[in-house]
Design a protein around this motif. Sequence first.
Motif, PDB file in Angstrom:
ATOM      1  N   VAL A 123       0.854  -1.184   0.000  1.00 33.60           N
ATOM      2  CA  VAL A 123       0.000   0.000   0.000  1.00 33.60           C
ATOM      3  C   VAL A 123       0.891   1.234   0.000  1.00 33.60           C
ATOM      4  O   VAL A 123       1.801   1.353   0.828  1.00 33.60           O
ATOM      5  CB  VAL A 123      -0.931   0.023   1.223  1.00 33.60           C
ATOM      6  N   ILE A 124       0.630   2.141  -0.929  1.00 36.05           N
ATOM      7  CA  ILE A 124       1.396   3.389  -1.056  1.00 36.05           C
ATOM      8  C   ILE A 124       0.499   4.553  -0.645  1.00 36.05           C
ATOM      9  O   ILE A 124      -0.615   4.695  -1.155  1.00 36.05           O
ATOM     10  CB  ILE A 124       1.894   3.585  -2.497  1.00 36.05           C
ATOM     11  N   HIS A 125       0.960   5.349   0.307  1.00 32.13           N
ATOM     12  CA  HIS A 125       0.225   6.523   0.759  1.00 32.13           C
ATOM     13  C   HIS A 125       0.959   7.774   0.270  1.00 32.13           C
ATOM     14  O   HIS A 125       2.123   7.992   0.624  1.00 32.13           O
ATOM     15  CB  HIS A 125       0.116   6.550   2.283  1.00 32.13           C
ATOM     16  N   VAL A 126       0.294   8.586  -0.531  1.00 29.64           N
ATOM     17  CA  VAL A 126       0.900   9.774  -1.144  1.00 29.64           C
ATOM     18  C   VAL A 126       0.100  11.013  -0.777  1.00 29.64           C
ATOM     19  O   VAL A 126      -1.137  10.979  -0.760  1.00 29.64           O
ATOM     20  CB  VAL A 126       0.975   9.634  -2.677  1.00 29.64           C
ATOM     21  N   THR A 127       0.803  12.089  -0.480  1.00 22.72           N
ATOM     22  CA  THR A 127       0.174  13.385  -0.251  1.00 22.72           C
ATOM     23  C   THR A 127       0.784  14.417  -1.182  1.00 22.72           C
ATOM     24  O   THR A 127       2.010  14.569  -1.220  1.00 22.72           O
ATOM     25  CB  THR A 127       0.365  13.841   1.210  1.00 22.72           C
ATOM     26  N   VAL A 128      -0.067  15.083  -1.949  1.00 22.16           N
ATOM     27  CA  VAL A 128       0.365  16.186  -2.812  1.00 22.16           C
ATOM     28  C   VAL A 128      -0.290  17.451  -2.268  1.00 22.16           C
ATOM     29  O   VAL A 128      -1.513  17.585  -2.308  1.00 22.16           O
ATOM     30  CB  VAL A 128      -0.042  15.969  -4.285  1.00 22.16           C
ATOM     31  N   GLU A 129       0.521  18.362  -1.746  1.00 18.01           N
ATOM     32  CA  GLU A 129       0.000  19.581  -1.128  1.00 18.01           C
ATOM     33  C   GLU A 129       0.377  20.805  -1.950  1.00 18.01           C
ATOM     34  O   GLU A 129       1.463  20.874  -2.521  1.00 18.01           O
ATOM     35  CB  GLU A 129       0.540  19.728   0.295  1.00 18.01           C
ATOM     36  N   ARG A 130      -0.527  21.757  -2.000  1.00 23.41           N
ATOM     37  CA  ARG A 130      -0.308  23.009  -2.735  1.00 23.41           C
ATOM     38  C   ARG A 130      -0.413  24.160  -1.752  1.00 23.41           C
ATOM     39  O   ARG A 130      -1.411  24.294  -1.040  1.00 23.41           O
ATOM     40  CB  ARG A 130      -1.352  23.147  -3.842  1.00 23.41           C
ATOM     41  N   TYR A 198      -3.675  10.227  -1.770  1.00 28.99           N
ATOM     42  CA  TYR A 198      -3.887   9.036  -2.582  1.00 28.99           C
ATOM     43  C   TYR A 198      -3.458   7.793  -1.798  1.00 28.99           C
ATOM     44  O   TYR A 198      -2.423   7.787  -1.122  1.00 28.99           O
ATOM     45  CB  TYR A 198      -3.083   9.095  -3.874  1.00 28.99           C
ATOM     46  N   THR A 199      -4.284   6.759  -1.904  1.00 21.65           N
ATOM     47  CA  THR A 199      -3.931   5.445  -1.391  1.00 21.65           C
ATOM     48  C   THR A 199      -3.937   4.487  -2.572  1.00 21.65           C
ATOM     49  O   THR A 199      -4.960   4.316  -3.228  1.00 21.65           O
ATOM     50  CB  THR A 199      -4.927   4.967  -0.323  1.00 21.65           C
ATOM     51  N   LEU A 200      -2.784   3.883  -2.857  1.00 17.21           N
ATOM     52  CA  LEU A 200      -2.646   2.969  -3.996  1.00 17.21           C
ATOM     53  C   LEU A 200      -2.304   1.574  -3.487  1.00 17.21           C
ATOM     54  O   LEU A 200      -1.300   1.388  -2.792  1.00 17.21           O
ATOM     55  CB  LEU A 200      -1.552   3.466  -4.944  1.00 17.21           C
ATOM     56  N   VAL A 201      -3.166   0.605  -3.795  1.00 17.52           N
ATOM     57  CA  VAL A 201      -2.915  -0.798  -3.464  1.00 17.52           C
ATOM     58  C   VAL A 201      -2.472  -1.490  -4.746  1.00 17.52           C
ATOM     59  O   VAL A 201      -3.211  -1.515  -5.733  1.00 17.52           O
ATOM     60  CB  VAL A 201      -4.177  -1.478  -2.890  1.00 17.52           C
ATOM     61  N   CYS A 202      -1.266  -2.046  -4.747  1.00 21.25           N
ATOM     62  CA  CYS A 202      -0.698  -2.590  -5.985  1.00 21.25           C
ATOM     63  C   CYS A 202       0.194  -3.791  -5.682  1.00 21.25           C
ATOM     64  O   CYS A 202       0.521  -4.053  -4.519  1.00 21.25           O
ATOM     65  CB  CYS A 202       0.095  -1.500  -6.713  1.00 21.25           C
ATOM     66  N   PRO A 203       0.604  -4.533  -6.726  1.00 14.89           N
ATOM     67  CA  PRO A 203       1.520  -5.662  -6.502  1.00 14.89           C
ATOM     68  C   PRO A 203       2.834  -5.175  -5.891  1.00 14.89           C
ATOM     69  O   PRO A 203       3.300  -4.071  -6.178  1.00 14.89           O
ATOM     70  CB  PRO A 203       1.740  -6.213  -7.912  1.00 14.89           C
ATOM     71  N   SER A 204       3.422  -5.993  -5.039  1.00 18.31           N
ATOM     72  CA  SER A 204       4.636  -5.596  -4.329  1.00 18.31           C
ATOM     73  C   SER A 204       5.824  -5.401  -5.262  1.00 18.31           C
ATOM     74  O   SER A 204       6.789  -4.709  -4.910  1.00 18.31           O
ATOM     75  CB  SER A 204       4.987  -6.647  -3.263  1.00 18.31           C
ATOM     76  N   VAL A 248       7.332   7.558  -6.744  1.00 19.59           N
ATOM     77  CA  VAL A 248       7.199   6.935  -5.431  1.00 19.59           C
ATOM     78  C   VAL A 248       8.537   6.385  -4.954  1.00 19.59           C
ATOM     79  O   VAL A 248       8.983   6.661  -3.832  1.00 19.59           O
ATOM     80  CB  VAL A 248       6.125   5.826  -5.467  1.00 19.59           C
ATOM     81  N   ASP A 249       9.217   5.593  -5.819  1.00 20.73           N
ATOM     82  CA  ASP A 249      10.499   5.008  -5.415  1.00 20.73           C
ATOM     83  C   ASP A 249      11.547   6.085  -5.130  1.00 20.73           C
ATOM     84  O   ASP A 249      12.319   5.984  -4.176  1.00 20.73           O
ATOM     85  CB  ASP A 249      11.013   4.055  -6.488  1.00 20.73           C
ATOM     86  N   LYS A 250      11.583   7.135  -5.980  1.00 20.60           N
ATOM     87  CA  LYS A 250      12.532   8.220  -5.744  1.00 20.60           C
ATOM     88  C   LYS A 250      12.173   8.962  -4.466  1.00 20.60           C
ATOM     89  O   LYS A 250      13.053   9.393  -3.716  1.00 20.60           O
ATOM     90  CB  LYS A 250      12.544   9.179  -6.925  1.00 20.60           C
ATOM     91  N   GLY A 251      10.881   9.110  -4.209  1.00 21.21           N
ATOM     92  CA  GLY A 251      10.459   9.772  -2.990  1.00 21.21           C
ATOM     93  C   GLY A 251      10.858   9.011  -1.750  1.00 21.21           C
ATOM     94  O   GLY A 251      11.311   9.595  -0.757  1.00 21.21           O
ATOM     95  N   LEU A 252      10.712   7.687  -1.778  1.00 18.12           N
ATOM     96  CA  LEU A 252      11.074   6.862  -0.627  1.00 18.12           C
ATOM     97  C   LEU A 252      12.572   6.888  -0.359  1.00 18.12           C
ATOM     98  O   LEU A 252      13.012   6.684   0.773  1.00 18.12           O
ATOM     99  CB  LEU A 252      10.608   5.424  -0.856  1.00 18.12           C
ATOM    100  N   ALA A 253      13.375   7.155  -1.416  1.00 13.80           N
ATOM    101  CA  ALA A 253      14.832   7.209  -1.278  1.00 13.80           C
ATOM    102  C   ALA A 253      15.342   8.598  -0.928  1.00 13.80           C
ATOM    103  O   ALA A 253      16.537   8.795  -0.718  1.00 13.80           O
ATOM    104  CB  ALA A 253      15.490   6.746  -2.578  1.00 13.80           C
ATOM    105  N   THR A 254      14.437   9.581  -0.840  1.00 11.86           N
ATOM    106  CA  THR A 254      14.829  10.966  -0.566  1.00 11.86           C
ATOM    107  C   THR A 254      14.991  11.198   0.927  1.00 11.86           C
ATOM    108  O   THR A 254      14.115  10.850   1.711  1.00 11.86           O
ATOM    109  CB  THR A 254      13.774  11.952  -1.119  1.00 11.86           C
TER     110      THR A 254
END
Length: 453
Positions: A123-130, A198-204, A248-254
Motif C-alpha cells: 500500500v502506497i500513501h501519497v500526499t500532494v499539497e499546494r 492518494y492510497t494505492l494498493v498494488c503488486p509488491s 514513489v520510489d525516488k520519494g522513498l529514497a529521498t
Amino acid sequence: MKYKGLYVLVAVTMLAFVAGCGEKQREETPQNQITEAVNPEITVTPEPTATPEPTATPKLTATPVPANYMEANGIEVLGMGRHTGKGYVATGVDENGGPILEIADCDYIFTVEEEEIESETKVIHVTVERVPYVNADGGWSCLFFSGFVDLKTGKAYSPVRGELQTILLEQGEESHIMQILAEYESPSVTRPYYTDRYTLVCPSDYEDAGFYVTGWDQSMDVYVERLECWKKLQFIRHGKSDMLVFGVDKGLATEPEKKPADGAEFAEENYFEENGLTTRGEGRVTYLGTEVYQKLNDETGIWDVISVDTKEVEVDFSVTEELLGDGTKLITGRFGFVDEVTETEYRGVSAKSGVVDKQTGLVYPVRTYGIAEPFVIEKDGEQRSILVGRDFLEREDGNVDVVISVVCPEDYDDLVFFLTGNYMEEEVDYSKPAEVVSIRDLEHGETDLVFLR
C-alpha cells in the motif's frame, strides 16, 4: 488586528506541464619579398611515399534506449519535499465575481509512505499539497489538479474523489490490477495547504508508480475530461502552467530536508522569567487599549476612521484544549469584543492579538484569516512543528469574536496569548510571508501588553 469590515476571502479551489576562402599560392624570396610562384618549365618528380597501413574500422555504439516514458520525453522525476513550478493563481475578483487569473511561482509538497500488507501486495500513501497563494488584500486561492501516472508508459489516471476504484494498467504484454482512492482536504485554521491524498494498493513488485500535479486554467474544461480515464501524460492540457511529476520510489529514497527553526536568531532564554512577566486567566479582561470610531461614507461606501483613542477597554477571554489523538493538541483562544454598531456608525475595540512562546519570547504571527500558518520551533535541541490560525466567529448578538487556533505537540506548554492596543492605521500587504519576531519588537505605543492563558 480586528476591523469593522472583514475581508472577503477568495477561496477559489480545485481538487483537487565553415565557410572557407582561397587565395593564390605565395612563397618568400631570400630578399624577403613576396612574389607569386610562376615557373611552369620546372617540374618536380615526387618522391615515392609509403603506403599507409589500413586503419581499423571504428566500432558502432548503440544509442541508449530510454528506460521509460519520462526519460524518453525529458521529464524530470522528483522526490519527496518542496518543489516550485509555474501555476495559476487568483490575484483578485473581476466585476462578475470571478477570479482574475495570472501565472506565478507555486509551491508543491510531495510526501510518500509505503507498507506491505501481505507477501505480494503493498500500500502506497501519497500526499500532494499546494501552498495557497495569498494576495495583497488577504484573499487566498489555488487552482490545481493532480493524479496518478505510470512512469514506464506515461499513462495518467485521475480517479473520482472519495471512491475506491479498481484499475487495470497495461504495460506492453504485462498488466497490473490495482486499487486507488483519492481524497481532498481544503485549508483551514488548522490546515495550511490544499491537499490531495492518494492510497494505492498494488503488486509488491510494481515499481513505476508516480503522481503528477499541474495548474488549472478554469477557461479550459480539463478536470472533468480527466476523470476515470487513462490518458498519455503529454496530452493533458495545462495551459501555461508547469507539470511536475513525482516518483514513489525516488520519494522513498529521498532524505527529508531539515528546515531551520523559525526565528531562532531572535530567541532568548527564559524570557518571561527573566523579564518578570505574568499571565492572566480566563474571564473579563480590562486593559489600556484602543477604541476606534468610524462612520460610513455615503459617497464612497467606505467606513472612514473618525477617531482613534487610547483608553481603558474590556474584552472577554476564554481558552480550550483538545487532544487530537495523533500526539498533538488543539489550543483555542477566543477574544470576545463588545462593539456598538448601527447602519452608519461603528464604535469598538481595535486590538492586536496572537501567540508568543514564554521561554523564547518569540511571536508566531498569521498572514491572513481563515488559514493556518506553519512554523518550526526548537525545544531542548529537538525540532517540532506548530500551526497557528486566526478566524472570525459571529455571536448570536451580532458581535464578532477573534479566535486563534494552535495545533502543537501534546507536551508543548510554553504557549501564551497576547493582547494589546492597535493605535496605528497600518497598510498591510498580506502577500508578504509571515515573519517570526521578538515580542520586544511588537509596537503598541502607550497601550498595555497583556498575556493570557
